[in-house]
Write a protein that holds these residues in place. Structure first.
Motif: not given
Length: 144
Positions: A108-112
């Motif tokens: 799981e990767v968080t992008v902003t």
């Protein structure tokens, strides 16, 4: 008038007079009532589906796979694009699968997104347990 063998057609059932009450004529069908009930049921289900999707569905978070590259025996690089609310962030599930379809990596990767922007283009390297065949973006949801 009672029924006799002379007044009934052959093969028809014979009922004793007065025993089963008055014989009814075949009832008139009401197709308009059935159609109205079906239309009301379809409208109610459609309204319920729309309200549940509006409440629980999240169309503001969408992911699109741009490419996957640099495939080796232990990695794949996934480039993807995510649509988020302006300036928001998302957590995306990425995975790699082998040629036989087995999952060989998942992260799981968080992008902003930058302030005022609603699209994020990201690149992530997945470390795999076997040689991958394809890299995928499974889904994206609100971060947190």
């Amino acid at each position: 008038m009672s029924e006799t063998h002379a007044t009934i057609p052959p093969g028809a059932p014979v009922f004793p007079p007065g025993r089963y009450g008055r014989r009814r004529e075949p009832g008139r069908r009401r197709p308009a009532l059935a159609a109205l009930l079906v239309a009301a049921a379809v409208a109610a289900l459609g309204l319920a589906s729309y309200s549940l999707y509006d409440k629980y569905g999240d169309p503001a978070y969408g992911a699109q796979l741009v490419s996957y590259s640099d495939i080796t025996d232990s990695q794949v690089v996934v480039d993807f694009r995510v649509t988020v609310p302006a300036g928001g962030s998302a957590t995306c599930a990425l995975r790699a699968r082998s040629h036989d379809g087995a999952e060989v990596a998942r992260e799981e990767v968080t992008v902003t997104a930058r302030p005022g922007e609603s699209h994020v283009t990201a690149r992530h390297r997945l470390t795999t347990s076997a040689r991958p065949f394809v890299g995928e973006v499974v889904r994206c949801r609100p971060a947190g």
